[in-house]
Motif scaffolding. Structure first.
Motif, PDB file in Angstrom:
ATOM      1  N   ARG A 214     -14.591   6.015   8.580  1.00 21.32           N
ATOM      2  CA  ARG A 214     -13.738   5.387   7.556  1.00 21.32           C
ATOM      3  C   ARG A 214     -14.572   4.759   6.448  1.00 21.32           C
ATOM      4  O   ARG A 214     -14.194   4.760   5.288  1.00 21.32           O
ATOM      5  CB  ARG A 214     -12.866   4.322   8.230  1.00 21.32           C
ATOM      6  N   GLN A 215     -15.705   4.182   6.814  1.00 19.22           N
ATOM      7  CA  GLN A 215     -16.656   3.560   5.889  1.00 19.22           C
ATOM      8  C   GLN A 215     -16.043   2.453   5.028  1.00 19.22           C
ATOM      9  O   GLN A 215     -15.927   2.600   3.804  1.00 19.22           O
ATOM     10  CB  GLN A 215     -17.313   4.611   4.993  1.00 19.22           C
ATOM     11  N   PRO A 216     -15.653   1.338   5.635  1.00 18.58           N
ATOM     12  CA  PRO A 216     -15.296   0.172   4.815  1.00 18.58           C
ATOM     13  C   PRO A 216     -16.545  -0.359   4.121  1.00 18.58           C
ATOM     14  O   PRO A 216     -17.672   0.008   4.471  1.00 18.58           O
ATOM     15  CB  PRO A 216     -14.761  -0.828   5.844  1.00 18.58           C
ATOM     16  N   LEU A 217     -16.354  -1.210   3.136  1.00 22.37           N
ATOM     17  CA  LEU A 217     -17.475  -1.739   2.363  1.00 22.37           C
ATOM     18  C   LEU A 217     -18.391  -2.569   3.253  1.00 22.37           C
ATOM     19  O   LEU A 217     -17.943  -3.471   3.962  1.00 22.37           O
ATOM     20  CB  LEU A 217     -16.942  -2.603   1.213  1.00 22.37           C
ATOM     21  N   GLU A 218     -19.695  -2.265   3.221  1.00 20.73           N
ATOM     22  CA  GLU A 218     -20.667  -2.902   4.118  1.00 20.73           C
ATOM     23  C   GLU A 218     -21.607  -3.808   3.321  1.00 20.73           C
ATOM     24  O   GLU A 218     -22.784  -3.498   3.138  1.00 20.73           O
ATOM     25  CB  GLU A 218     -21.477  -1.841   4.865  1.00 20.73           C
ATOM     26  N   LEU A 219     -21.107  -4.931   2.832  1.00 18.00           N
ATOM     27  CA  LEU A 219     -21.947  -5.886   2.110  1.00 18.00           C
ATOM     28  C   LEU A 219     -22.843  -6.652   3.083  1.00 18.00           C
ATOM     29  O   LEU A 219     -22.437  -6.968   4.207  1.00 18.00           O
ATOM     30  CB  LEU A 219     -21.078  -6.877   1.333  1.00 18.00           C
ATOM     31  N   ASP A 220     -24.041  -6.964   2.647  1.00 13.95           N
ATOM     32  CA  ASP A 220     -24.979  -7.741   3.452  1.00 13.95           C
ATOM     33  C   ASP A 220     -25.281  -9.046   2.722  1.00 13.95           C
ATOM     34  O   ASP A 220     -26.248  -9.161   1.975  1.00 13.95           O
ATOM     35  CB  ASP A 220     -26.272  -6.943   3.679  1.00 13.95           C
ATOM     36  N   LEU A 221     -24.419 -10.024   2.913  1.00 18.73           N
ATOM     37  CA  LEU A 221     -24.571 -11.334   2.271  1.00 18.73           C
ATOM     38  C   LEU A 221     -24.502 -12.410   3.356  1.00 18.73           C
ATOM     39  O   LEU A 221     -23.419 -12.794   3.796  1.00 18.73           O
ATOM     40  CB  LEU A 221     -23.459 -11.555   1.234  1.00 18.73           C
ATOM     41  N   PRO A 222     -25.662 -12.883   3.825  1.00 19.52           N
ATOM     42  CA  PRO A 222     -25.686 -13.858   4.912  1.00 19.52           C
ATOM     43  C   PRO A 222     -24.885 -15.112   4.558  1.00 19.52           C
ATOM     44  O   PRO A 222     -24.891 -15.584   3.420  1.00 19.52           O
ATOM     45  CB  PRO A 222     -27.184 -14.182   5.066  1.00 19.52           C
ATOM     46  N   GLU A 223     -24.189 -15.634   5.551  1.00 24.73           N
ATOM     47  CA  GLU A 223     -23.389 -16.846   5.359  1.00 24.73           C
ATOM     48  C   GLU A 223     -24.248 -18.069   5.672  1.00 24.73           C
ATOM     49  O   GLU A 223     -24.886 -18.142   6.719  1.00 24.73           O
ATOM     50  CB  GLU A 223     -22.178 -16.815   6.295  1.00 24.73           C
TER      51      GLU A 223
END
Length: 752
Positions: free
Chosen positions: A416-425
């Motif tokens: 499906r490939q949802p958006l894979e953002l890499d933004l640490p919380e």
């Protein structure tokens, strides 16, 4: 009462209850249910046609009467000194009502021409005479302000706490409400703004010491108008609630549904369980259970709890406190799936195949008893081979089957490939007194991703079921990015040597390819931030436009009814769709879905801004102990007045004012989001690595000011001009500076 009331009885009810005149309130008063509501609707239309009633939005009132809350214009004092007003929305056939404004102690002075919102009531036996009590003054500035009170010779001043604000307010003598010097106060403007001098304000509430750690979130709560006090009637209604029993419910108490939450969570509104599917036709498949607290059983349509929950829209989360959507009797007790106690729930049983594809699902209204309340860390440790006393008995029977089902769902997600953002919380750590002890980036475990994936699937099931049953609901909508933002992202990517395809319908997999190209490079954070900024804001609506970020066609929030009103609406819709009881979605709920969606989308954004402001203030408080130190970071924004830098260690955003960059003039290019030195030719753009010195940090406003030391490892040329900003930019004087600028320009050319 089943008999349809007479017209005279309805008119008398509306006269006696001017604040309860919606059709559903009238129906409730006379015990009218089901098909009898059609007769009531007919009678109300007849009364309206006969001129006895006037419909105003969704309420009915006497034709020649004022609504209980009205907009008035002050006429002035009469001969006896009483303050008179006229109704701005009078539509009756008779003479205009006479309205006397009754001031309360502390009300601001009103003069002829002022417009106010007031609560009005008709005086019995006095003809067409009303009394009005001020709710708020319209036109001056109905929004309240938060600031620090400073005592003066006569009265005082209020200093702002907003980041970057410089305006002050004058507090006349007698309008300080007893505030002490240096105290945090809430105030509102009085009268119209003067053409010269400071605007005037009066103190409404004293909030205490502004430097106290726990005042940080309090400032944001009051500043953004987040309701943080439950009315007495709401608390009283919550306190009367009793735990739900098994009557009319499926007994799920033998299903080992566990909750997995952060270690400091106070409420637990979702639980899950998985097992291998024994059906030979689904070899390698799984049966997944997701159970959600049955909040709709306790928060019924039209109740005090319901009105307050809708008003709040959602819970708001701060580092030191939570402003809940529901009182603690519900959020922390009856609607929380605590370990070892029976709790009402709405559960969905989902069958998936070995590749994570959903085959079928069904919803149940049940009663469950969780065997364990777990946290993410201990679950992950158990799966890594280090179980504790609580998780050890559950590893083989509960945790491994959950992870096996998650492994299957990951396969479907990859397709499906949802958006894979890499933004640490970032996570702010406080001590018991509310002081910031450290700022860390929260760890992300498979346990987090497992719960997220299960909740997404349950939300899809809820939306699909309601669509199939033709039941209205609120969808969670996330639309595609605007074309101009995509163009800006594409040019940013190209400047970094990366590509984002064009000339085709954008899909999340295209963005994921860009993020994958940037991974493990110096441009990774910049591309992730730029991608996030290109996205539209998600919202709630009764129309289904899909969820772009999750790459899902049908999506509605179902899994957090304790903290989101949208989920409560979906629960009620499921109850109505399955015929589970009388506490489902009412016609009034369905008719107002558009307005409800707009309202709770606004409250969600309000909470997000308040939470961000609080985080900024806590970070500034933490950094205030490190003024003068050197720090690393990356440029996250460029504007005409300066450069924003995101600091590596804390994730805090600080500003380098353009005035501190040197004696030369810096030209701002909005198209490329860059600043260029007129003499040195140096270009400052998004994503560049910098070393800065912390110049100041102001906890009250959250402002952080920085001084630039190095740009991409090089010291910044200072230039020699003495009249910065005058005339045309000077020619570049140094060959080495030009060579360096060209190199920087090729590397970091950016667009907005």
């Amino acid at each position: 009462m089943n008999k349809t009331p007479s017209k005279s009885a309805i008119l008398q009810w509306i006269t006696d209850n001017p604040a309860l005149t919606a059709k559903r309130e009238i129906a409730k008063a006379f015990g009218i249910k089901g098909a009898a509501r059609i007769d009531l609707k007919r009678i109300l239309k007849e009364l309206e046609a006969e001129g006895h009633l006037q419909k105003r939005k969704k309420t009915f009132r006497e034709r020649d009467s004022l609504p209980p809350v009205s907009v008035l214009q002050i006429i002035g004092p009469d001969k006896d000194g009483d303050l008179e007003a006229r109704a701005m929305e009078w539509e009756g056939d008779g003479p205009e009502p006479q309205i006397l404004v009754i001031p309360k102690s502390g009300d601001k002075a009103l003069g002829a021409g002022d417009r106010i919102l007031a609560r009005v009531s008709k005086l019995k036996g006095a003809g067409n005479l009303y009394e009005a009590r001020l709710i708020r003054h319209i036109g001056a500035n109905p929004e309240r302000i938060i600031g620090v009170f400073r005592q003066g010779h006569e009265g005082g001043r209020i200093l702002p706490v907003d980041k970057g604000a410089s305006k002050e307010w004058l507090v006349p003598a007698g309008a300080s409400n007893g505030a002490k010097d240096g105290e945090l106060v809430e105030a509102e403007l009085t009268g119209s703004k003067a053409r010269m001098g400071l605007p005037r304000a009066q103190v409404v509430t004293r909030l205490g010491d502004p430097s106290a750690p726990k005042a940080v979130s309090l400032i944001a709560i009051h500043q953004h108008g987040i309701p943080d006090h439950f009315p007495d009637e709401v608390i009283a209604e919550a306190d009367k609630k009793e735990p739900a029993g098994l009557n009319g419910r499926t007994d799920l108490r033998d299903v080992p549904l566990v909750t997995i939450d952060p270690a400091d969570a106070r409420d637990h509104d979702d639980a899950c369980y998985a097992q291998a599917d024994t059906d030979p036709a689904n070899a390698g498949g799984h049966i997944l259970w997701v159970a959600i607290a049955d909040v709709a059983h306790y928060v019924t349509p039209g109740s005090e709890l319901d009105r307050e929950a809708r008003n709040r829209g959602n819970s708001s989360y701060f580092p030191d406190r939570v402003v809940p959507m529901l009182p603690d009797r519900l959020s922390g007790d009856l609607c929380s799936l605590h370990e070892g106690v029976s709790r009402a729930c709405i559960a969905v049983r989902i069958v998936i195949d070995s590749e994570g594809n959903k085959l079928r699902h069904e919803f149940l209204r049940g009663l469950m008893k969780s065997p364990a309340s777990l946290n993410y860390t201990e679950v992950q440790q158990a799966m890594d081979g280090n179980p504790n006393e609580k998780t050890a008995p559950l590893v083989s029977s509960v945790l491994r089957p959950l992870y096996a089902a998650y492994a299957a769902l990951k396969k479907a997600r990859a397709i499906r490939q949802p958006l894979e953002l890499d933004l640490p919380e970032r996570k702010i750590i406080l001590d018991d007194d509310g002081n910031v002890t450290s700022v860390a980036f929260a760890e992300r475990f498979d346990a987090h991703r497992l719960i997220e994936e299960f909740m997404v699937l349950a939300n899809v099931c809820a939306a699909e079921t309601l669509i199939e049953k033709k039941q209205p609901l609120l969808f969670r909508v996330h639309e595609e990015p605007a074309q101009e933002k995509l163009n800006a992202l594409r040019e940013t990517a190209e400047a970094a040597g990366l590509t984002l395809p064009k000339g085709q319908v954008l899909q999340t997999r295209h963005l994921n390819q860009l993020l994958k190209q940037a991974a493990d490079t110096d441009e990774s954070e910049l591309i992730n931030i730029s991608t996030l900024r290109s996205m539209t804001q998600a919202y709630y609506a009764p129309e289904n436009f899909g969820h772009f970020g999750l790459a899902l066609r049908n999506y509605g929030h179902f899994t957090s009814p304790i903290r989101r009103y949208a989920d409560l609406i979906v629960h009620r819709a499921l109850i109505t769709a399955h015929g589970w009881g009388k506490d489902g979605l009412t016609q009034a709920d369905a008719d107002g879905l558009k307005e409800t969606g707009e309202h709770i989308s606004q409250t969600e954004r309000r909470s997000m801004v308040a939470e961000r402001d609080t985080t900024d203030r806590y970070l500034a408080a933490f950094l205030s102990e490190h003024v003068g130190e050197e720090m690393g970071g990356r440029i996250s924004g460029v504007v005409k007045f300066g450069v924003f830098v995101k600091l590596d260690a804390t994730g805090a955003d600080g500003l380098i004012p353009v005035r501190s960059l040197g004696r030369e003039y810096f030209n701002f290019d909005a198209d490329s989001s860059t600043l260029m030195g007129s003499e040195s030719g140096v270009m400052i753009g998004l994503g560049m690595r910098v070393t800065v010195k912390l110049a100041s940090a102001t906890p009250q406003t959250g402002g952080v000011e920085l001084e630039l030391l190095t740009l991409d490892g090089n010291e910044l040329p200072r230039g020699g001009g003495s009249q910065r900003g005058r005339g045309k930019p000077a020619k570049r004087k140094m060959v080495s500076a030009k060579r360096k600028a060209d190199k920087v320009k090729r590397k970091v050319k950016r667009t907005r």
